[in-house]
Scaffold this motif. Structure first.
Motif, short mmCIF file in Angstrom:
data_model
loop_
_atom_site.label_atom_id
_atom_site.label_comp_id
_atom_site.label_asym_id
_atom_site.label_seq_id
_atom_site.Cartn_x
_atom_site.Cartn_y
_atom_site.Cartn_z
N ASN A 14 0.66 -1.24 -0.01
CA ASN A 14 0.13 0.03 0.22
C ASN A 14 0.88 1.20 0.00
O ASN A 14 0.54 2.45 -0.01
N ASP A 27 5.36 3.97 -9.37
CA ASP A 27 4.01 3.84 -9.22
C ASP A 27 3.36 3.08 -7.99
O ASP A 27 3.96 2.37 -7.36
N ASN A 28 2.27 3.61 -7.53
CA ASN A 28 1.68 2.99 -6.40
C ASN A 28 0.73 1.83 -6.88
O ASN A 28 0.54 1.42 -8.13
N SER A 30 -2.39 1.38 -7.18
CA SER A 30 -3.45 1.86 -7.85
C SER A 30 -2.94 2.05 -9.23
O SER A 30 -3.91 1.41 -10.19
N ASP A 31 -2.00 2.52 -9.56
CA ASP A 31 -1.41 2.64 -10.78
C ASP A 31 -1.03 1.37 -11.53
O ASP A 31 -1.29 0.98 -12.71
N GLU A 33 -2.54 -1.61 -10.66
CA GLU A 33 -3.74 -2.12 -11.00
C GLU A 33 -4.41 -1.48 -12.30
O GLU A 33 -4.85 -2.25 -13.40
N LYS A 34 -4.16 -0.07 -12.51
CA LYS A 34 -4.78 0.28 -13.72
C LYS A 34 -4.05 0.11 -14.86
O LYS A 34 -4.52 -0.29 -15.99
N TRP A 52 -8.99 -7.35 -7.12
CA TRP A 52 -7.51 -6.82 -6.48
C TRP A 52 -7.61 -6.73 -4.87
O TRP A 52 -8.75 -6.33 -4.50
#
Length: 147
Positions: A14, A27-28, A30-31, A33-34, A52
């Motif tokens: 996280n 990248d985090n 969320s990045d 995942e996208k 996820w």
């Protein structure tokens, strides 16, 4: 028919994007995942569902793995992070699965601390992908789609 994959991420993921970007990239989660969802749509023309999940808590990860016993997921993509080196509990849960387990790591753990080179969870993994950065998730999924 929609093909389904569970993606489980372990502790400290996280914090991607801010935690050791020289090792894990900028990248985090969320990045990532996208990116994975977008690339999959470009490369695969059939419906694919990716679910996820991330937890810093070992027991929650064990529970999520056990939920897969009564599901219609085709495979599990898991980045157990630091738990890959220490968690017998996650290893034992993974061993109960009758679907492929693809273990991913953003960095090449063999180039890092000696303790990171031993992975308990790998003993239950069908495939291990590491050192590929965010592409590890996508390639793990594609390894199961293309058979």
């Amino acid at each position: 028919m929609t093909r389904k994959f569970m993606i489980i991420n372990g502790p400290n993921l996280n914090l991607l994007g801010t935690r050791e970007p020289e090792v894990y990239g900028s990248d985090n989660l969320s990045d990532i995942e996208k990116y994975t969802n977008e690339q999959l749509k470009l490369l695969w023309n059939e419906p694919v569902e990716l679910d996820w999940y991330q937890s810093n808590i070992e027991g929650e990860i064990v529970n999520k793995v056990q939920e897969l016993l009564k599901s219609d997921y085709e495979a599990l993509i898991i980045n157990p992070a630091a738990y890959s080196h220490t968690s017998v509990a996650i290893l034992d849960a993974l061993k109960t699965l009758n679907i492929p387990v693809i273990e991913v790591h953003l960095s090449n753990t063999h180039l890092r601390d000696a303790f990171r080179q031993q992975k308990l969870t790998a003993k239950s993994s069908t495939i291990i992908m590491e050192g590929l950065g965010k592409r590890a998730y996508l390639l793990g999924i594609l390894s199961q789609l293309i058979k």
